[in-house]
Design an enzyme around this catalytic site. Structure first.
Site, short mmCIF file in Angstrom:
data_model
loop_
_atom_site.label_atom_id
_atom_site.label_comp_id
_atom_site.label_asym_id
_atom_site.label_seq_id
_atom_site.Cartn_x
_atom_site.Cartn_y
_atom_site.Cartn_z
N GLY A 46 9.96 15.89 6.87
CA GLY A 46 10.61 15.91 8.10
C GLY A 46 11.22 17.16 8.53
N GLN A 51 16.19 23.30 13.29
CA GLN A 51 15.60 23.94 12.01
C GLN A 51 14.85 25.10 12.26
OE1 GLN A 51 14.75 19.94 9.76
NE2 GLN A 51 15.46 21.13 8.13
N CYS A 88 16.78 18.99 1.90
CA CYS A 88 16.45 19.53 3.36
C CYS A 88 15.92 21.01 3.20
CB CYS A 88 17.89 19.56 3.84
SG CYS A 88 17.89 20.17 5.64
N LEU A 89 14.66 21.22 4.01
CA LEU A 89 14.21 22.49 4.07
C LEU A 89 15.36 23.51 4.53
CD1 LEU A 89 10.99 21.56 5.75
CD2 LEU A 89 11.31 22.02 3.35
N HIS A 130 18.17 11.30 8.68
CA HIS A 130 18.27 12.69 8.47
C HIS A 130 17.97 13.76 9.67
CE1 HIS A 130 17.81 16.14 5.27
NE2 HIS A 130 17.52 16.63 6.40
N GLU A 131 16.83 13.33 10.12
CA GLU A 131 16.37 14.39 11.21
C GLU A 131 17.26 14.17 12.35
OE1 GLU A 131 14.72 16.56 10.10
OE2 GLU A 131 13.92 15.67 8.21
N HIS A 134 20.20 16.29 12.13
CA HIS A 134 20.04 17.64 12.53
C HIS A 134 20.35 17.95 14.16
CE1 HIS A 134 18.94 19.85 9.06
NE2 HIS A 134 18.14 18.75 8.78
#
Ligand code: ZN
Length: 155
Positions: A46, A51, A88-89, A130-131, A134
């Protein structure tokens, strides 16, 4: 297609609230396509606009059940509770148990400005929440319990 650089915590851009997208043109579709490339390149499941330095409400997700591109996503229903380890990236090397709704219903646009609804549970529900976090400037380190964060010397 080039990939975006992924912003890493504590980059302040990750704390911005993303703006609603008013119109989807070829430009917006290009951003989504490049976000997809970036997500796959980084081995992620995701990715959200902030990000990659885009403070607009774009989300791409692929948990192995097919690619989802979502614009202006909103959670309109949530039910139950689920605890799952998330990474998380933007917070590399950190994996935290996060409590979220078990089932959700998300509304938004696809890349052609069609209204779409996605009913999700399990991993997909976690990733979508989660996304969407963000887009509000919220990271997993904000959601985890203290003892979880201690494992990674976060505060
Ligand atoms: Zn993330």
């Amino acid at each position: 297609m080039p990939v975006y650089n992924i912003k890493k915590y504590p980059d302040p851009f990750l704390r911005r609230k993303a703006f609603r997208v008013g119109k989807i043109t070829i430009e917006e579709r290009k951003i989504l396509a490049q976000m997809v490339e970036t997500m796959y390149f980084a081995d992620g499941i995701g990715l959200a606009g902030p990000q990659v330095g885009i403070d607009r409400q774009f989300v791409v997700v692929d948990v192995g059940e097919g690619l989802i591109k979502l614009v202006n996503p909103k959670i309109v229903f949530r039910e139950g509770e689920s605890l799952m380890e998330e990474g998380c990236l933007s917070v590399p090397g950190v994996f935290l148990n996060i409590k979220r709704a078990e089932k959700i219903l998300v509304e938004g646009w696809d890349e052609k400005e069609n209204n779409v609804q996605i009913a999700a549970e399990g991993l997909l529900a976690h990733v979508l929440q989660h996304e969407i976090d963000h887009l509000e400037g919220i990271l997993i380190i904000d959601k985890a319990e203290k003892k979880e964060k201690k494992k990674f010397n976060l505060f």
